[in-house]
Design an enzyme around this catalytic site. Structure first.
Site, PDB file in Angstrom:
ATOM      1  N   VAL A  32       0.834  -1.200   0.000  1.00 33.28           N
ATOM      2  CA  VAL A  32       0.000   0.000   0.000  1.00 33.28           C
ATOM      3  C   VAL A  32       0.877   1.261   0.000  1.00 33.28           C
ATOM      4  O   VAL A  32       0.520   2.288  -0.604  1.00 33.28           O
ATOM      5  CB  VAL A  32      -0.997  -0.052   1.186  1.00 33.28           C
ATOM      6  CG1 VAL A  32      -0.348   0.220   2.505  1.00 33.28           C
ATOM      7  CG2 VAL A  32      -2.159   0.871   0.971  1.00 33.28           C
ATOM      8  N   ASP A  33       2.040   1.163   0.625  1.00 32.64           N
ATOM      9  CA  ASP A  33       3.003   2.270   0.679  1.00 32.64           C
ATOM     10  C   ASP A  33       3.408   2.671  -0.745  1.00 32.64           C
ATOM     11  O   ASP A  33       3.368   3.865  -1.118  1.00 32.64           O
ATOM     12  CB  ASP A  33       4.224   1.781   1.483  1.00 32.64           C
ATOM     13  CG  ASP A  33       5.146   2.895   1.930  1.00 32.64           C
ATOM     14  OD1 ASP A  33       4.779   4.071   1.733  1.00 32.64           O
ATOM     15  OD2 ASP A  33       6.233   2.592   2.476  1.00 32.64           O
ATOM     16  N   GLY A 118       0.079  -7.363   5.405  1.00 29.61           N
ATOM     17  CA  GLY A 118       0.637  -7.757   4.102  1.00 29.61           C
ATOM     18  C   GLY A 118       2.061  -8.229   4.282  1.00 29.61           C
ATOM     19  O   GLY A 118       2.316  -9.262   4.909  1.00 29.61           O
ATOM     20  N   VAL A 119       3.010  -7.429   3.770  1.00 31.53           N
ATOM     21  CA  VAL A 119       4.442  -7.773   3.831  1.00 31.53           C
ATOM     22  C   VAL A 119       4.875  -8.080   5.273  1.00 31.53           C
ATOM     23  O   VAL A 119       5.697  -8.973   5.503  1.00 31.53           O
ATOM     24  CB  VAL A 119       5.281  -6.590   3.276  1.00 31.53           C
ATOM     25  CG1 VAL A 119       6.769  -6.861   3.404  1.00 31.53           C
ATOM     26  CG2 VAL A 119       4.916  -6.308   1.828  1.00 31.53           C
TER      27      VAL A 119
HETATM   28  N1  AR6 Z   1      -5.393  -0.283  -1.150  1.00 31.60           N
HETATM   29  C1  AR6 Z   1      -5.836  -0.881  -0.029  1.00 31.60           C
HETATM   30  N2  AR6 Z   1      -5.160  -1.872   0.569  1.00 31.60           N
HETATM   31  C2  AR6 Z   1      -4.015  -2.276   0.017  1.00 31.60           C
HETATM   32  C3  AR6 Z   1      -3.476  -1.703  -1.172  1.00 31.60           C
HETATM   33  C4  AR6 Z   1      -4.228  -0.645  -1.750  1.00 31.60           C
HETATM   34  N3  AR6 Z   1      -3.828  -0.027  -2.846  1.00 31.60           N
HETATM   35  N4  AR6 Z   1      -2.316  -2.337  -1.465  1.00 31.60           N
HETATM   36  C5  AR6 Z   1      -2.129  -3.275  -0.510  1.00 31.60           C
HETATM   37  N5  AR6 Z   1      -3.136  -3.241   0.369  1.00 31.60           N
HETATM   38  P1  AR6 Z   1       1.222  -3.938   3.139  1.00 31.60           P
HETATM   39  P2  AR6 Z   1       2.364  -3.989   5.856  1.00 31.60           P
HETATM   40  C6  AR6 Z   1      -3.374  -4.059   1.599  1.00 31.60           C
HETATM   41  O1  AR6 Z   1       2.139  -5.023   2.726  1.00 31.60           O
HETATM   42  O2  AR6 Z   1       2.007  -5.419   5.997  1.00 31.60           O
HETATM   43  C7  AR6 Z   1       5.718  -1.863   2.481  1.00 31.60           C
HETATM   44  O3  AR6 Z   1       6.733  -2.254   1.650  1.00 31.60           O
HETATM   45  C8  AR6 Z   1      -2.693  -5.405   1.670  1.00 31.60           C
HETATM   46  O4  AR6 Z   1      -3.472  -6.381   0.968  1.00 31.60           O
HETATM   47  O5  AR6 Z   1       1.086  -2.801   2.209  1.00 31.60           O
HETATM   48  O6  AR6 Z   1       2.080  -3.058   6.984  1.00 31.60           O
HETATM   49  C9  AR6 Z   1       6.119  -0.820   3.491  1.00 31.60           C
HETATM   50  O7  AR6 Z   1       7.108   0.068   2.975  1.00 31.60           O
HETATM   51  C10 AR6 Z   1      -2.707  -5.648   3.169  1.00 31.60           C
HETATM   52  O8  AR6 Z   1      -3.994  -6.143   3.587  1.00 31.60           O
HETATM   53  O9  AR6 Z   1       1.708  -3.288   4.557  1.00 31.60           O
HETATM   54  C11 AR6 Z   1       6.664  -1.659   4.591  1.00 31.60           C
HETATM   55  O10 AR6 Z   1       7.995  -2.041   4.348  1.00 31.60           O
HETATM   56  C12 AR6 Z   1      -2.535  -4.255   3.759  1.00 31.60           C
HETATM   57  O11 AR6 Z   1      -2.798  -3.344   2.689  1.00 31.60           O
HETATM   58  C13 AR6 Z   1       5.794  -2.878   4.575  1.00 31.60           C
HETATM   59  O12 AR6 Z   1       5.294  -2.972   3.240  1.00 31.60           O
HETATM   60  C14 AR6 Z   1      -1.144  -3.964   4.289  1.00 31.60           C
HETATM   61  O13 AR6 Z   1      -0.176  -4.596   3.474  1.00 31.60           O
HETATM   62  C15 AR6 Z   1       4.600  -2.732   5.482  1.00 31.60           C
HETATM   63  O14 AR6 Z   1       3.907  -3.947   5.522  1.00 31.60           O
END
Ligand code: AR6
Length: 356
Positions: A32-33, A118-119
């Site tokens: 999402v970032d 997510g990640v």
């Molecule tokens: N809209 C809504 N939700 C989303 C989107 C979007 N466009 N894209 C992903 N998600 P994550 P984390 C959901 O991995 O686990 C990054 O590299 C996804 O399906 O984005 O907190 C940062 O820089 C999941 O349910 O965040 C950090 O290094 C949720 O958003 C690391 O990832 C969070 O997934 C943070 O990991």
């Protein structure tokens, strides 16, 4: 609806602020970032550089640049390490800090992703519980529209036990209704072709209980309801008459008083906007939408019989033709009175949520 789970790309949300699940550098990443930085444009990265990073659990504010929101609130969730390293407390504090910043900025609406799910590997069901608990807690004393944005339906993992029970109940109801239709078909065949061989009691073919009666039988035999029904039967004819003449608003207020529940607690539990609650309170003839009437029935912890009564006053009934009604019916019969958990299940089943 103060709290709603929606399926969307968070970068498309037209809200005052969206929350970014960032990393400690605040310099962008994947998930999402990455999506937020791509959509906001390079100025976001420039502003982030000046912030000097962010500790896990903390939150920092930037503008939204090319995004349709005014602000981005960046927070850093914990990396999942098995659950024994304070992950839950850290994740909770992410929501609290982000919401505190949103409140300071006077935001009316905020959208969250499921932080860390997510990640960072936080189990999705547990991440959802933490998110929902913190959002519910915040809404008990603040007026804000809070969205939890799921990119895919899989991202939302409701409580497995309740979801399983509800799914089984939906199945049961469908099978039962289907059986009724089979009986109806056999009845038509009997009338057309005469008695089929090997059926000793053709009369049984005609004994098709009315569908409403099926549901009512459940009410009668459900232990939880026997007590309440007895209480209802014990009322005087005058009481019964007053009860029948009551409007939706009047019954709602009576139930609130009986339960000793404050207006604030009730609106938060029902996921209903406080202004709407004010309208209902001040207008004895107010007729709410069905999703709102259902939400109040759950929030007030009504029995199935009382819920039916409240719904009728709003001009509705619980129908087995509507899957959402079946979910609510199950929860009423079994005393599951948490609107947020029910809405998670409704989201998963692609059904409209409760509240307003
Ligand atoms: N809209 C809504 N939700 C989303 C989107 C979007 N466009 N894209 C992903 N998600 P994550 P984390 C959901 O991995 O686990 C990054 O590299 C996804 O399906 O984005 O907190 C940062 O820089 C999941 O349910 O965040 C950090 O290094 C949720 O958003 C690391 O990832 C969070 O997934 C943070 O990991």
């Amino acid at each position: 609806m103060p709290f709603e789970i929606v399926r969307n790309d968070i970068t498309r949300m037209r809200v005052d602020a969206i929350v970014n699940a960032a990393n400690n550098s605040l310099l962008g990443g994947g998930g999402v970032d990455g999506a937020i930085h791509r959509a906001a444009g390079p100025q976001l990265l420039e502003e982030c550089r000046a912030l000097g990073g962010c500790k896990t659990g903390e939150a920092k504010l930037t503008r939204g640049y090319r995004l349709p929101c005014k602000y981005v609130i960046h927070t850093v969730g914990p990396i999942w390490r098995g659950g024994s390293e304070g992950e839950e407390a850290l994740l909770a504090v992410c929501y609290r800090n982000a919401l505190a910043i949103a409140r300071q900025q006077g935001c009316d609406s905020v959208a969250f992703p499921l932080i860390s799910a997510g990640v960072y590997g936080y189990p999705k069901d547990q991440a959802l519980r933490v998110a929902a608990t913190e959002i519910e807690r915040f809404l008990q004393e603040a007026d804000m529209m809070i969205y939890l944005v799921a990119y895919t339906r899989d991202a939302i993992v409701p409580d497995a036990r309740l979801f399983g029970e509800v799914a089984a109940y939906i199945d049961d109801v469908y099978v039962r209704e289907h059986r009724d239709f089979g009986r109806e078909a056999r009845r038509s065949q009997y009338l057309r072709d005469g008695a089929p061989r090997g059926v000793p009691d053709p009369g049984s073919l005609f004994r098709r209980p009315h569908r409403e009666d099926n549901a009512r039988n459940e009410t009668v035999f459900s232990e939880a309801n026997v007590e309440r029904l007895t209480a209802l039967q014990g009322e005087t004819p005058e009481d019964a008459q007053t009860r029948t003449a009551e409007t939706f608003s009047e019954m709602l207020i009576r139930k609130l008083e009986e339960k000793g529940m404050s207006d604030m607690a009730c609106t938060a539990r029902a996921n209903v906007d406080r202004r709407l609650f004010g309208k209902i309170r001040n207008n004895a003839g107010y007729r709410p939408a069905k999703q709102t009437a259902l939400a109040f029935a759950i929030a007030l912890e009504l029995s199935l019989e009382e819920a039916r009564e409240l719904l009728v006053k709003a001009g509705f009934s619980l129908s087995h033709g509507d899957k959402r009604d079946i979910v609510v019916e199950y929860c009423l019969i079994n005393g599951h009175y948490n609107v947020t958990s029910i809405n998670e299940i409704l989201f998963k089943l692609d059904l409209q949520p409760l509240g307003y």
